[in-house]
Every structure is written in structure tokens, then in C-alpha cells.
Motif scaffolding. Structure first.
Motif, PDB file in Angstrom:
ATOM      1  N   MET A   1      23.492 -19.837 -78.162  1.00 60.03           N
ATOM      2  CA  MET A   1      24.015 -18.424 -77.149  1.00 60.03           C
ATOM      3  C   MET A   1      24.592 -17.474 -78.075  1.00 60.03           C
ATOM      4  O   MET A   1      25.858 -18.006 -79.006  1.00 60.03           O
ATOM      5  CB  MET A   1      24.679 -19.071 -76.052  1.00 60.03           C
ATOM      6  CG  MET A   1      23.576 -20.385 -75.002  1.00 60.03           C
ATOM      7  SD  MET A   1      22.210 -19.530 -74.866  1.00 60.03           S
ATOM      8  CE  MET A   1      22.759 -18.726 -73.267  1.00 60.03           C
ATOM      9  N   PRO A   2      24.515 -16.170 -77.355  1.00 57.29           N
ATOM     10  CA  PRO A   2      25.129 -15.410 -78.244  1.00 57.29           C
ATOM     11  C   PRO A   2      26.955 -15.630 -77.355  1.00 57.29           C
ATOM     12  O   PRO A   2      26.850 -15.834 -76.352  1.00 57.29           O
ATOM     13  CB  PRO A   2      24.811 -13.622 -77.557  1.00 57.29           C
ATOM     14  CG  PRO A   2      23.905 -14.766 -75.951  1.00 57.29           C
ATOM     15  CD  PRO A   2      23.600 -16.264 -76.784  1.00 57.29           C
ATOM     16  N   ALA A   3      27.647 -14.811 -78.448  1.00 55.93           N
ATOM     17  CA  ALA A   3      28.683 -14.634 -77.571  1.00 55.93           C
ATOM     18  C   ALA A   3      29.661 -14.666 -76.159  1.00 55.93           C
ATOM     19  O   ALA A   3      30.768 -14.472 -75.221  1.00 55.93           O
ATOM     20  CB  ALA A   3      30.245 -14.269 -78.335  1.00 55.93           C
ATOM     21  N   LEU A   4      28.468 -13.188 -76.351  1.00 56.79           N
ATOM     22  CA  LEU A   4      28.553 -12.975 -74.559  1.00 56.79           C
ATOM     23  C   LEU A   4      28.068 -13.268 -73.210  1.00 56.79           C
ATOM     24  O   LEU A   4      28.689 -13.157 -72.191  1.00 56.79           O
ATOM     25  CB  LEU A   4      28.164 -11.007 -74.990  1.00 56.79           C
ATOM     26  CG  LEU A   4      26.427 -11.435 -74.812  1.00 56.79           C
ATOM     27  CD1 LEU A   4      25.574 -11.756 -74.011  1.00 56.79           C
ATOM     28  CD2 LEU A   4      25.817  -9.967 -75.230  1.00 56.79           C
ATOM     29  N   ALA A   5      27.866 -14.506 -73.754  1.00 52.90           N
ATOM     30  CA  ALA A   5      27.179 -15.838 -72.866  1.00 52.90           C
ATOM     31  C   ALA A   5      28.533 -16.644 -72.711  1.00 52.90           C
ATOM     32  O   ALA A   5      28.082 -17.817 -73.105  1.00 52.90           O
ATOM     33  CB  ALA A   5      26.340 -16.313 -72.902  1.00 52.90           C
ATOM     34  N   PRO A   6      29.654 -16.882 -72.974  1.00 54.25           N
ATOM     35  CA  PRO A   6      29.846 -18.004 -73.157  1.00 54.25           C
ATOM     36  C   PRO A   6      30.278 -19.087 -72.017  1.00 54.25           C
ATOM     37  O   PRO A   6      29.870 -18.969 -71.348  1.00 54.25           O
ATOM     38  CB  PRO A   6      31.745 -17.353 -72.229  1.00 54.25           C
ATOM     39  CG  PRO A   6      31.452 -16.456 -72.264  1.00 54.25           C
ATOM     40  CD  PRO A   6      30.320 -15.865 -72.063  1.00 54.25           C
ATOM     41  N   ALA A   7      30.277 -19.695 -72.363  1.00 52.88           N
ATOM     42  CA  ALA A   7      30.634 -21.240 -71.841  1.00 52.88           C
ATOM     43  C   ALA A   7      30.901 -21.492 -70.584  1.00 52.88           C
ATOM     44  O   ALA A   7      30.712 -22.622 -69.322  1.00 52.88           O
ATOM     45  CB  ALA A   7      30.762 -22.750 -72.080  1.00 52.88           C
ATOM     46  N   SER A   8      31.352 -20.971 -70.517  1.00 55.75           N
ATOM     47  CA  SER A   8      32.680 -20.839 -68.494  1.00 55.75           C
ATOM     48  C   SER A   8      31.760 -19.760 -67.715  1.00 55.75           C
ATOM     49  O   SER A   8      31.359 -20.450 -66.653  1.00 55.75           O
ATOM     50  CB  SER A   8      33.648 -20.207 -69.260  1.00 55.75           C
ATOM     51  OG  SER A   8      34.206 -19.006 -69.563  1.00 55.75           O
ATOM     52  N   THR A   9      30.364 -18.987 -67.873  1.00 53.75           N
ATOM     53  CA  THR A   9      30.601 -18.367 -67.253  1.00 53.75           C
ATOM     54  C   THR A   9      28.729 -18.982 -67.371  1.00 53.75           C
ATOM     55  O   THR A   9      28.362 -19.254 -66.075  1.00 53.75           O
ATOM     56  CB  THR A   9      29.687 -16.761 -68.403  1.00 53.75           C
ATOM     57  OG1 THR A   9      30.607 -15.611 -68.094  1.00 53.75           O
ATOM     58  CG2 THR A   9      28.951 -16.105 -67.282  1.00 53.75           C
ATOM     59  N   LEU A  10      28.105 -19.513 -68.079  1.00 51.80           N
ATOM     60  CA  LEU A  10      27.249 -20.173 -68.587  1.00 51.80           C
ATOM     61  C   LEU A  10      27.106 -21.237 -67.200  1.00 51.80           C
ATOM     62  O   LEU A  10      26.010 -22.004 -66.675  1.00 51.80           O
ATOM     63  CB  LEU A  10      26.620 -20.710 -69.363  1.00 51.80           C
ATOM     64  CG  LEU A  10      26.979 -19.723 -71.174  1.00 51.80           C
ATOM     65  CD1 LEU A  10      25.906 -20.277 -72.160  1.00 51.80           C
ATOM     66  CD2 LEU A  10      25.250 -18.783 -70.197  1.00 51.80           C
ATOM     67  N   ASP A  11      28.410 -22.568 -67.051  1.00 52.21           N
ATOM     68  CA  ASP A  11      28.954 -23.143 -66.107  1.00 52.21           C
ATOM     69  C   ASP A  11      28.626 -22.260 -65.144  1.00 52.21           C
ATOM     70  O   ASP A  11      27.762 -23.367 -64.119  1.00 52.21           O
ATOM     71  CB  ASP A  11      29.954 -23.570 -66.435  1.00 52.21           C
ATOM     72  CG  ASP A  11      29.773 -24.556 -67.423  1.00 52.21           C
ATOM     73  OD1 ASP A  11      28.956 -25.174 -67.712  1.00 52.21           O
ATOM     74  OD2 ASP A  11      31.488 -25.001 -68.300  1.00 52.21           O
ATOM     75  N   ALA A  12      28.999 -21.448 -64.546  1.00 57.19           N
ATOM     76  CA  ALA A  12      29.370 -21.074 -63.420  1.00 57.19           C
ATOM     77  C   ALA A  12      27.434 -20.157 -63.029  1.00 57.19           C
ATOM     78  O   ALA A  12      27.345 -20.555 -61.528  1.00 57.19           O
ATOM     79  CB  ALA A  12      30.588 -19.800 -63.183  1.00 57.19           C
ATOM     80  N   VAL A  13      27.238 -20.169 -63.694  1.00 54.16           N
ATOM     81  CA  VAL A  13      25.573 -19.575 -63.801  1.00 54.16           C
ATOM     82  C   VAL A  13      24.918 -20.548 -62.960  1.00 54.16           C
ATOM     83  O   VAL A  13      24.066 -21.013 -61.824  1.00 54.16           O
ATOM     84  CB  VAL A  13      25.144 -19.061 -64.575  1.00 54.16           C
ATOM     85  CG1 VAL A  13      23.492 -18.704 -64.704  1.00 54.16           C
ATOM     86  CG2 VAL A  13      26.049 -17.466 -65.171  1.00 54.16           C
ATOM     87  N   GLY A  14      24.949 -21.912 -63.894  1.00 51.84           N
ATOM     88  CA  GLY A  14      24.300 -22.831 -63.504  1.00 51.84           C
ATOM     89  C   GLY A  14      24.215 -23.513 -61.603  1.00 51.84           C
ATOM     90  O   GLY A  14      23.109 -23.907 -61.180  1.00 51.84           O
TER      91      GLY A  14
END
Length: 293
Positions: free
Chosen positions: A16-29
Motif C-alpha cells: 500500500m502507498p504511504a498516503l494510506a497508513p495502517a492506522s487509517t486502513l484499520d479504521a476504514v475496515g
């Protein structure tokens, strides 16, 4: 001083690109998905801007004056965009949107990383697909000018990674085929970029009907004219990524958008490699693409 973010990272096995960090992806999920949401999904550089713009125009009933008064990123926000500078993560702004009208949301997330409630609530979703050769060329150019994507200096270097699926958002084949398998789901419309180039008006009409927002003939014609590639290139409300994202001296967000541009970049050997992989991955799926018009 904070370190410069890496150009990319792995999240649940997908680069994944840096503009989509893991913390954001966790929240999106685990975010709330609304029944009346409208989602625009695509692999990067596969016609995403067109999908957003045509969706926005249709949902505004063809009111181009209203569409042109607001930036595309505000009309159809980029779901997995994390916090940048003073800007909060995109999903937070999406969560705060009014319940009065459907939210329009765009993302490049692969099927398995879509929010949990997207899978259960099944909001209307437009998936825009583009042949892998033109997609690869467009992605390579984009990584060279975008600060948040890993860069390969030569197309040969990039194509090797693209073929391996070791690029931002993972394998083109996995991404497209996962949504293709659900093409008969009543909430998903799978559209090919090449078909848009062949019969733009028919595709706009089809999408409007899918959204249950059929447009009068004159509105369809206006929408088609507004949503052409040349129109989005010249539209400052859809072509606005600034220096925070893009190295302006290296290129622009919108390129040619042609079907068959790959022929100017692929060697015979490279074409043979991708053709072989394409035949292997697509066999029996029923999914085919035009590589030139």
C-alpha cells in the motif's frame, strides 16, 4: 523531527502507498457504511477520475454548474487517504457527511480490504477496469511524479514488479478478478474503460440507470461532453492535485488516456511475458479486454 514516510508498506499482505497508513486502513475496515452510499472503485490509473466525475454529475441530476462549483476530492473523497499536514484522515470527513443525500466515495482498495459493512450492506458500487498494459504504463508514469508511491526509474523495472503484483494496491489480476466474480451482484456494475472510449454515451446512460437516476436526453449529452478525458484535463475542479502530492515539474496527473498507448513502451519480450500471464490468469474467467481500438 518526524521521519519521511516510506514510499509504501505492506498491509495484510498487500503493498500500500504511504498516503494510506495502517492506522487509517484499520479504521476504514470498521467504518460505518450507509445503505445509500455510492462507491466508485478501481485499480489505480484505470479511469478513476472519469468514474468519479460521471457519478458526481449523475447524482447531481446533470447540474453542471453545481458540479463545477466544488472540487472533485470534496464531492467524491478518497477513502483511504490518511492525515496529511493539517488535514484529517479522509474517512473522518466521510463519517461526518450529512445523511440528507447519498455519500459518494472512491477507493482503490482490493475486494478483501473493503470495509466490513460494505460487504454486508452492499451499497451501489461502480467498478472501473482498464486493460493491464495501459494500466501498467499509466501507473509507472504516476509513480514517477507522486511523492507517496514507490518509484522505479525505468519502465522495465516497474513492469517486473507489476507482473509480480508487488506494486501499490497489489496485483492487477487479483484486484480486477475479485470484483469481476461479483459482477452479477445487484449492487455492483463492472465497467471497462475501453468500452467508455468506444461508446461513451451508452456507458453514461447505463451508469445513470444503475444508480436509479436516469437522465433526460439533453442531460446525458451534457454529461458525456463534460466527462470526456479532455474535459477532465482542463477542469480545475477535477485536475487539482498540488505539490503536496505531485512533482509538477515531472508531469501531470492526467496523461493521454488512450487505449493502446502501451505499444509505445512494451518491448516484444515484455509483451510476451504479460500476454502469457494474462492468458494464465484470465483463462476460464470470462473477463477479456481490448488492447487497442
Amino acid at each position: 523531527m518526524a521521519k519521511t514516510p516510506p514510499p509504501d508498506h505492506f498491509y495484510k499482505g498487500t503493498r500500500m502507498p504511504a498516503l494510506a497508513p495502517a492506522s487509517t486502513l484499520d479504521a476504514v475496515g470498521v467504518m460505518e457504511v450507509r445503505d445509500d452510499d455510492i462507491w466508485v472503485v478501481s485499480y489505480p490509473k484505470a479511469g478513476t477520475t472519469w468514474g468519479q466525475e460521471v457519478t458526481s454529475v449523475i447524482m447531481e441530476g446533470g447540474d453542471l454548474a453545481k458540479v463545477k462549483s466544488k472540487r472533485l476530492s470534496e464531492r467524491v473523497p478518497y477513502l483511504e487517504l490518511g492525515p496529511l499536514g493539517q488535514q484529517s484522515a479522509s474517512y473522518k470527513r466521510i463519517d461526518a457527511m450529512s445523511y440528507d443525500v447519498p455519500r459518494l466515495i472512491r477507493t482503490h482498495l482490493p475486494y478483501e480490504l473493503m470495509p466490513q459493512q460494505w460487504h454486508t450492506k452492499k451499497p451501489k458500487t461502480l467498478y472501473v477496469a482498464r486493460n493491464p498494459k495501459d494500466t501498467a504504463v499509466s501507473c509507472w508514469h504516476f509513480t514517477k511524479i507522486n511523492h507517496f508511491f514507490g518509484t522505479r526509474e525505468t519502465f522495465a523495472d516497474f513492469l517486473k514488479k507489476f507482473v509480480e503484483g508487488d506494486v501499490a494496491y497489489g496485483s492487477w489480476f487479483d484486484h480486477n478478478l475479485a470484483f469481476w466474480e461479483h459482477r452479477h451482484d445487484p449492487n455492483i456494475l463492472f465497467v471497462k474503460y475501453e468500452d467508455v472510449k468506444t461508446d461513451h454515451r451508452r456507458m453514461v446512460k447505463r451508469i445513470a440507470e444503475f444508480y436509479d437516476r436516469p437522465l433526460p436526453v439533453e442531460m446525458i449529452d451534457a454529461c458525456v461532453e463534460h466527462c470526456t478525458l479532455d474535459g477532465t484535463k482542463d477542469n480545475r475542479m477535477s485536475n487539482h492535485l498540488g505539490a503536496l502530492y505531485i512533482s509538477q515539474e515531472k508531469g501531470t496527473f492526467h496523461r493521454k488516456g488512450e487505449v493502446g498507448d502501451w505499444m509505445s513502451y512494451f518491448t516484444i519480450a515484455q509483451n510476451d511475458v504479460l500476454d502469457s500471464l494474462y492468458e494464465e490468469k484470465m483463462m476460464g474467467t470470462g473477463l477479456t479486454f481490448d488492447f487497442e481500438l
